[in-house]
Write a protein that holds these residues in place. Structure first.
Motif, PDB file in Angstrom:
ATOM      1  N   LYS A 105      -2.867  11.219  -3.822  1.00 33.05           N
ATOM      2  CA  LYS A 105      -2.208   9.972  -4.224  1.00 33.05           C
ATOM      3  C   LYS A 105      -0.905  10.221  -4.975  1.00 33.05           C
ATOM      4  O   LYS A 105      -0.136   9.305  -5.213  1.00 33.05           O
ATOM      5  CB  LYS A 105      -3.148   9.153  -5.104  1.00 33.05           C
TER       6      LYS A 105
ATOM      7  N   GLU B 214      -1.670  -0.654 -14.232  1.00 37.52           N
ATOM      8  CA  GLU B 214      -3.091  -0.295 -14.236  1.00 37.52           C
ATOM      9  C   GLU B 214      -3.364   0.840 -13.251  1.00 37.52           C
ATOM     10  O   GLU B 214      -4.120   1.751 -13.549  1.00 37.52           O
ATOM     11  CB  GLU B 214      -3.961  -1.519 -13.870  1.00 37.52           C
ATOM     12  N   GLU B 215      -2.718   0.772 -12.078  1.00 34.73           N
ATOM     13  CA  GLU B 215      -2.934   1.829 -11.089  1.00 34.73           C
ATOM     14  C   GLU B 215      -2.396   3.163 -11.595  1.00 34.73           C
ATOM     15  O   GLU B 215      -2.969   4.216 -11.336  1.00 34.73           O
ATOM     16  CB  GLU B 215      -2.283   1.445  -9.745  1.00 34.73           C
TER      17      GLU B 215
ATOM     18  N   LYS C 112      -9.308  -5.114  -8.424  1.00 37.59           N
ATOM     19  CA  LYS C 112      -8.562  -4.071  -9.134  1.00 37.59           C
ATOM     20  C   LYS C 112      -9.111  -3.799 -10.528  1.00 37.59           C
ATOM     21  O   LYS C 112      -8.624  -2.922 -11.233  1.00 37.59           O
ATOM     22  CB  LYS C 112      -7.079  -4.478  -9.274  1.00 37.59           C
TER      23      LYS C 112
ATOM     24  N   ARG D 101       0.705  -2.365 -11.028  1.00 34.70           N
ATOM     25  CA  ARG D 101       1.322  -1.026 -11.019  1.00 34.70           C
ATOM     26  C   ARG D 101       0.929  -0.239 -12.266  1.00 34.70           C
ATOM     27  O   ARG D 101       0.594   0.934 -12.199  1.00 34.70           O
ATOM     28  CB  ARG D 101       2.854  -1.153 -10.958  1.00 34.70           C
TER      29      ARG D 101
END
Length: 348
Positions: free
Chosen positions: A158, A123-124, A18, A121
């Motif tokens: 997304k 970072e995403e 990630k 979460r």
């Protein structure tokens, strides 16, 4: 703590997959464990949690000040006791006393899960925001999800975007799974991820559609100089070619109208007039009133106004239904346009 090594290995894996720093995760975990210590000690002002970066072992320390007479056992330690820990300690020094609670391994494991999930979460969310903010003022393809009140929720891959009532073309009705092109007005960062507002009415939508469809616009040979639009009904666009061998209007229309028709289809049959741009205001205004024929144009460049004379039979065409043709031509050229028929001007 059971699985201490597993924690470190898991964090190493997350760092790789990630691209989230292991150190950031460990610091966040240490901080959240300090807060968890309040339950055990009633307060956590002097508590320090240390996670071994290699073994993953978790230790809790109370930082106590060395004093002659202890009045607050949580915050203080007597000189005699301090000396037992470290002979060099003097009054006023701080001593780290290990106070790791018995069940702390389990607490740490639970906290680790929460912290890691939360950080991933965050970072995403950041990555999504960066990805979509790059598309601001550009076009995207979305899939219609559903109506939420009068707004439409549209999936962009997304994330979902919102097509508000104000940005919808009057009369356009969407069905779930319809694929539509949209202009990205704004991308806002929120705690729930990027909030994306899109438009179907913006003139730039038409401009971007032509940019995508016409190779001569992509390579800079043809330029879109001006555009005016009444969404859902009609758009006027003035184009210019930097190459004398390339016909700007022809490039935008395409062979047998293929290029312009693809855009008309995307805009659900909105009419599109493509005209040649000119540096000469009179020529530009004459072109802008197309498809109407013009007898003469008199321009006042200082006042930014023009007086146009058209044949009698062309008057209603020049003005257009409910004045639309004249209105769009005025918007396109930046001139106030007064249209008269030949017989109306006979008396002048």
């Amino acid at each position: 703590m059971d699985g201490n090594r597993e924690l470190i290995e898991a964090l190493n894996q997350i760092e790789k997959e990630k691209d989230i720093s292991k150190e950031i995760l460990l610091e966040a975990l240490e901080n959240s464990l300090v807060a968890a210590c309040k339950n055990n000690f009633g307060r956590a002002d002097n508590i320090k949690v240390n996670i071994d970066r290699v073994s993953g072992e978790v230790n809790v320390f109370a930082m106590k000040e060395v004093v002659e007479e202890v009045t607050d056992p949580i915050m203080q330690i007597s000189l005699a006791q301090a000396k037992m820990k470290d002979v060099k300690k003097e009054i006023g020094d701080l001593v780290a006393i290990e106070v790791t609670p018995k069940n702390f391994g389990r607490i740490a494991a639970q906290k680790a899960k929460q912290v890691v999930v939360q950080k991933i979460r965050e970072e995403e969310r950041k990555v999504l925001y960066t990805q979509y903010s790059a598309k601001e003022k550009d076009i995207v393809t979305g899939i219609v999800q559903r109506y939420v009140g009068n707004n439409v929720s549209i999936n962009l891959g997304k994330v979902d975007a919102i097509l508000t009532e104000n940005e919808q073309v009057r009369g356009e009705v969407f069905r779930p799974t319809d694929r539509i092109k949209l202009y990205v007005l704004e991308v806002k960062d929120t705690t729930k991820g990027p909030r994306i507002t899109v438009s179907r009415t913006h003139p730039e939508l038409v401009k971007r559609l032509f940019e995508a469809e016409v190779t001569e616009i992509q390579d800079g040979t043809v330029e879109i100089k001006s555009i005016s639009r009444e969404a859902g009904s009609r758009t006027k666009m003035a184009v210019w070619s930097n190459d004398p061998d390339v016909d700007a209007v022809g490039a935008c229309v395409g062979l047998n109208g293929a290029r312009v028709n693809a855009i008309v289809h995307e805009l659900r049959n909105e009419k599109i007039d493509i005209i040649n741009w000119s540096e000469d205001p009179a020529t530009l205004i004459e072109n802008a009133l197309s498809p109407a024929k013009v007898v003469s144009v008199t321009v006042d460049e200082y006042e930014k106004s023009a007086r146009v004379i058209v044949p009698d039979y062309q008057l209603s065409l020049a003005i257009g239904k409910e004045g639309q043709n004249a209105r769009l031509a005025a918007k396109l050229t930046g001139y106030k346009i007064d249209i008269k028929s030949e017989s109306q001007t006979m008396g002048y």
